[in-house]
Design an enzyme around this catalytic site. Structure first.
Site, PDB file in Angstrom:
ATOM      1  N   GLU A 111      32.512  53.782  34.539  1.00 42.04           N
ATOM      2  CA  GLU A 111      33.128  52.824  35.471  1.00 42.04           C
ATOM      3  C   GLU A 111      34.621  53.134  35.575  1.00 42.04           C
ATOM      4  O   GLU A 111      35.241  53.565  34.609  1.00 42.04           O
ATOM      5  CB  GLU A 111      32.875  51.406  34.928  1.00 42.04           C
ATOM      6  CG  GLU A 111      33.457  50.267  35.711  1.00 42.04           C
ATOM      7  CD  GLU A 111      32.913  50.091  37.128  1.00 42.04           C
ATOM      8  OE1 GLU A 111      33.012  51.040  37.912  1.00 42.04           O
ATOM      9  OE2 GLU A 111      32.429  48.987  37.447  1.00 42.04           O
ATOM     10  N   ASP A 112      35.183  52.906  36.740  1.00 38.93           N
ATOM     11  CA  ASP A 112      36.611  53.175  36.910  1.00 38.93           C
ATOM     12  C   ASP A 112      37.455  52.137  36.173  1.00 38.93           C
ATOM     13  O   ASP A 112      38.348  52.456  35.401  1.00 38.93           O
ATOM     14  CB  ASP A 112      36.992  53.226  38.402  1.00 38.93           C
ATOM     15  CG  ASP A 112      36.499  52.019  39.207  1.00 38.93           C
ATOM     16  OD1 ASP A 112      35.818  51.138  38.641  1.00 38.93           O
ATOM     17  OD2 ASP A 112      36.805  51.954  40.418  1.00 38.93           O
ATOM     18  N   ASP A 131      37.518  44.644  35.186  1.00 36.44           N
ATOM     19  CA  ASP A 131      38.476  43.590  35.515  1.00 36.44           C
ATOM     20  C   ASP A 131      37.894  42.278  34.965  1.00 36.44           C
ATOM     21  O   ASP A 131      38.051  41.978  33.789  1.00 36.44           O
ATOM     22  CB  ASP A 131      38.638  43.616  37.042  1.00 36.44           C
ATOM     23  CG  ASP A 131      39.724  42.691  37.553  1.00 36.44           C
ATOM     24  OD1 ASP A 131      40.582  42.291  36.771  1.00 36.44           O
ATOM     25  OD2 ASP A 131      39.714  42.375  38.751  1.00 36.44           O
ATOM     26  N   PHE A 147      47.312  45.543  40.430  1.00 42.65           N
ATOM     27  CA  PHE A 147      46.266  46.127  41.259  1.00 42.65           C
ATOM     28  C   PHE A 147      46.458  47.646  41.292  1.00 42.65           C
ATOM     29  O   PHE A 147      47.515  48.156  41.661  1.00 42.65           O
ATOM     30  CB  PHE A 147      46.245  45.552  42.679  1.00 42.65           C
ATOM     31  CG  PHE A 147      44.936  45.841  43.336  1.00 42.65           C
ATOM     32  CD1 PHE A 147      43.834  45.033  43.086  1.00 42.65           C
ATOM     33  CD2 PHE A 147      44.776  46.963  44.148  1.00 42.65           C
ATOM     34  CE1 PHE A 147      42.586  45.333  43.636  1.00 42.65           C
ATOM     35  CE2 PHE A 147      43.535  47.264  44.704  1.00 42.65           C
ATOM     36  CZ  PHE A 147      42.444  46.453  44.451  1.00 42.65           C
ATOM     37  N   ARG A 186      42.191  56.474  47.495  1.00 43.25           N
ATOM     38  CA  ARG A 186      41.300  57.068  46.481  1.00 43.25           C
ATOM     39  C   ARG A 186      41.710  58.493  46.124  1.00 43.25           C
ATOM     40  O   ARG A 186      41.426  58.981  45.032  1.00 43.25           O
ATOM     41  CB  ARG A 186      39.852  57.108  46.989  1.00 43.25           C
ATOM     42  CG  ARG A 186      39.194  55.749  47.150  1.00 43.25           C
ATOM     43  CD  ARG A 186      37.681  55.925  47.328  1.00 43.25           C
ATOM     44  NE  ARG A 186      37.040  54.740  47.865  1.00 43.25           N
ATOM     45  CZ  ARG A 186      36.603  53.711  47.134  1.00 43.25           C
ATOM     46  NH1 ARG A 186      36.760  53.720  45.831  1.00 43.25           N
ATOM     47  NH2 ARG A 186      36.021  52.680  47.701  1.00 43.25           N
TER      48      ARG A 186
HETATM   49  P1  IMP Z   1      34.981  43.274  37.923  1.00 50.12           P
HETATM   50  O1  IMP Z   1      33.570  42.912  38.227  1.00 50.12           O
HETATM   51  O2  IMP Z   1      35.923  42.139  38.221  1.00 50.12           O
HETATM   52  O3  IMP Z   1      35.172  43.794  36.520  1.00 50.12           O
HETATM   53  O4  IMP Z   1      35.417  44.375  38.957  1.00 50.12           O
HETATM   54  C1  IMP Z   1      35.037  45.696  38.835  1.00 50.12           C
HETATM   55  C2  IMP Z   1      35.213  46.461  40.118  1.00 50.12           C
HETATM   56  O5  IMP Z   1      36.203  45.877  40.970  1.00 50.12           O
HETATM   57  C3  IMP Z   1      35.715  47.857  39.828  1.00 50.12           C
HETATM   58  O6  IMP Z   1      34.639  48.741  39.657  1.00 50.12           O
HETATM   59  C4  IMP Z   1      36.537  48.174  41.040  1.00 50.12           C
HETATM   60  O7  IMP Z   1      35.709  48.690  42.046  1.00 50.12           O
HETATM   61  C5  IMP Z   1      37.077  46.848  41.476  1.00 50.12           C
HETATM   62  N1  IMP Z   1      38.432  46.620  40.943  1.00 50.12           N
HETATM   63  C6  IMP Z   1      38.819  45.796  39.952  1.00 50.12           C
HETATM   64  N2  IMP Z   1      40.134  45.851  39.731  1.00 50.12           N
HETATM   65  C7  IMP Z   1      40.599  46.768  40.599  1.00 50.12           C
HETATM   66  C8  IMP Z   1      41.908  47.327  40.833  1.00 50.12           C
HETATM   67  O8  IMP Z   1      42.923  46.994  40.193  1.00 50.12           O
HETATM   68  N3  IMP Z   1      41.972  48.279  41.807  1.00 50.12           N
HETATM   69  C9  IMP Z   1      40.897  48.695  42.526  1.00 50.12           C
HETATM   70  N4  IMP Z   1      39.667  48.213  42.332  1.00 50.12           N
HETATM   71  C10 IMP Z   1      39.523  47.272  41.369  1.00 50.12           C
END
Ligand code: IMP
Length: 179
Positions: free
Chosen positions: A98-99, A102, A151, A164
């Site tokens: 996973e990138d 959050d 962000f 990207r």
């Molecule tokens: P989560 O479900 O809130 O943990 O969000 C995960 C997904 O939201 C990641 O795989 C990203 O695609 C996107 N995301 C969360 N934070 C960021 C950020 O700071 N920049 C870009 N994408 C984000």
């Protein structure tokens, strides 16, 4: 010039070193095992391409696409599988790539879904972790960098599908998304 919209958080050299460090641990942990590496689209595609090329163990790759933020910078908490894995994971060691984690809601959902399919193991490797915003019990097994609540774009991560292609991990200036 997209570079005006961002500040570099980790340079491409710092990221490259971190990716090598993570791959070294993964190589040690799975040395006599087969591994299915699952990339979460689209954000993880650059990280995935780099980290698998540092792995010296037998790997297969597959991808999942799940809905996340769309064009907004705030998590909806709604997760839907847009593209599932191509084949069965029964009895396999699965490593999700996973990138960024959050809230963790996306990963919590994916891990639960995959665990129900009878794999031998499921672990998570993320490049970036924003622990301050966690709303789930997700605790990634391999973490590149823990970062503050900013962000992030670049190195595969986007804002409204832009940025990207930036080679560094960057902070998007709030003036860009709060306009
Ligand atoms: P989560 O479900 O809130 O943990 O969000 C995960 C997904 O939201 C990641 O795989 C990203 O695609 C996107 N995301 C969360 N934070 C960021 C950020 O700071 N920049 C870009 N994408 C984000």
């Amino acid at each position: 010039m997209v570079s005006r919209d961002v500040d570099i958080l980790f340079s491409k050299e710092e990221v490259e070193n971190k990716v090598a460090e993570l791959a070294k641990k993964i190589n040690e942990d799975y040395k006599s095992e087969n591994l299915l590496v699952v990339g979460i689209l689209k954000g993880a595609f650059v990280f995935m391409a780099d980290i698998i090329r540092k792995m010296d163990i037998a790997v297969e790759v597959d991808f999942m696409d799940v809905s996340s933020y769309g064009a907004s910078s705030v998590s909806s908490g709604v997760v839907r599988i847009e593209k599932d894995l191509d084949s069965s994971i029964e009895g396999k060691n699965v490593l999700i790539i996973e990138d960024i984690v959050d809230t963790g809601l996306t990963l919590e959902y994916i891990v639960e879904v995959l665990k129900r399919r009878g794999p031998k193991s499921v672990k998570v490797c993320c490049l970036l972790d924003k622990p301050a915003r966690r709303k789930s019990n997700i605790d990634p097994d391999y973490i590149g960098f823990s970062i503050p609540d900013e962000f992030i774009v670049g190195y595969g991560l986007d804002y409204a599908e832009k940025y990207r292609n930036l080679p560094d991990v960057c902070i998007l200036k709030p003036s860009v998304y709060k306009e």
